[in-house]
Enzyme design. Structure first.
Site, short mmCIF file in Angstrom:
data_model
loop_
_atom_site.label_atom_id
_atom_site.label_comp_id
_atom_site.label_asym_id
_atom_site.label_seq_id
_atom_site.Cartn_x
_atom_site.Cartn_y
_atom_site.Cartn_z
N HIS A 1 -19.37 46.35 -10.62
CA HIS A 1 -17.90 46.51 -11.48
C HIS A 1 -17.43 47.91 -10.81
CE1 HIS A 1 -18.12 43.90 -14.61
NE2 HIS A 1 -19.43 44.26 -14.98
N GLU B 1 -15.11 45.80 -20.71
CA GLU B 1 -14.95 44.77 -21.76
C GLU B 1 -14.62 45.76 -22.94
OE1 GLU B 1 -18.49 42.64 -22.39
OE2 GLU B 1 -18.45 42.07 -20.25
N HIS C 1 -18.41 50.31 -19.23
CA HIS C 1 -18.51 48.75 -19.24
C HIS C 1 -18.14 48.27 -20.56
CE1 HIS C 1 -19.71 44.70 -19.18
NE2 HIS C 1 -20.24 44.84 -18.10
CO CO Z 1 -20.31 43.24 -16.64
#
Ligand code: CO
Length: 290
Positions: free
Chosen positions: A231, A199, A168
């Site tokens: 995701h 990210e 993530h």
């Molecule tokens: Co997220």
């Protein structure tokens, strides 16, 4: 000693977990959360591993968006503050909170903050509150996570094929550096295994040209996340043109997606259990050093 533990100790009377009657000790498992029933099984698998500690388990999800969605669907999950209130209402005197996050980033910092706020707002309810840290915090964790991840790569993957792990990532809190260290560890073990994140600093845009340069024909995609939720299903494996699988295909390689969260992996579960045990040990050590 960890910074959060020292803060929490100021709020609590010290007592080791093993000196406490089992019925007064409660474990709060704090995950990011998911609204996907299939992905949730990875969390339930961790919950099953915790049952051997013989303590009641209370779940909390740190994601406000997921809690709101589940509440709308009639499946509410506690916030951290509500979980602590629940523990108090159960008569718990000693509370172990275990983060089920991969890195100590924004979500972990949020639960730290909510714990401190709750203890300040409602003092004197617990004799001890301890917080077990996220998956990756030590060199030992990193080695075990790298081993567990390599073991989870399907045997069909050949040495000429690449693996891209989807973490993530987040640029808040100390977690960003952790993922960079993890990527280095994967690359050192096998230069065709990359970690990129949704990210933070490790972008897939940097990995894609590496795959092309290496001339690989096949790329295995796996989530480096506890649950394989939105995701993993969409941003990693989904049919949209900007998913990682689609970008790999557009670059002339064959993507194969393994949509399975790390929470299913017993070696990963064991790291969380070890962090919980370490947090309990630190409490005893902290008492001696006082
Ligand atoms: Co997220």
């Amino acid at each position: 000693m960890s910074r959060i533990l020292s803060l929490l100790l100021m709020c609590c009377l010290l007592m080791p977990l093993n000196a406490v009657a089992a019925e007064k000790a409660v474990t709060i498992l704090a995950a990011f959360g998911t609204s996907d029933a299939e992905a949730e099984k990875a969390l339930l698998a961790i919950g099953d591993a915790y049952k051997k500690n013989n303590q009641p388990i209370i779940w909390t999800y740190s994601s406000n968006i997921i809690r709101a969605k589940l509440a709308k669907e009639g499946r509410p999950v506690f916030s951290m503050s509500e979980a602590l209130d629940k523990a108090a209402s159960m008569g718990a005197t000693n509370v172990l909170i275990q983060s089920l996050h991969v890195i100590p980033a924004e979500e972990f910092c949020k639960i730290e903050r909510m714990v401190i706020e709750n203890l300040i707002a409602k003092p004197g309810r617990f004799e001890s509150v301890i917080l077990g840290h996220s998956l990756l915090e030590s060199g030992q964790d990193l080695q075990e996570v790298v081993d567990a991840t390599f073991a989870a790569i399907p045997k069909e993957r050949t040495a000429q094929e690449a693996v891209v792990l989807m973490g993530h990532g987040n640029n808040r809190g100390p977690g960003d550096l952790t993922l960079i260290a993890a990527d280095n560890a994967f690359q050192k073990r096998d230069p065709l295994v990359h970690l990129a994140s949704v990210e933070g600093v490790l972008t897939f845009n940097d990995v894609l040209p590496e795959l092309v340069k290496a001339g690989v024909k096949r790329v295995w995609l796996m989530p480096f996340m506890i649950v394989a939720g939105d995701h993993a299903k969409n941003d990693m494996a989904g049919p949209e043109a900007d998913s990682w699988a689609s970008q790999i295909r557009a670059a002339g390689m064959e993507p194969i997606s393994i949509v399975k969260g790390m929470g299913h992996n017993p070696a990963i579960q064991n790291i969380f259990l070890r962090h919980s045990a370490n947090a309990a040990d630190d409490l005893v050590t902290g008492k001696k050093n006082k």
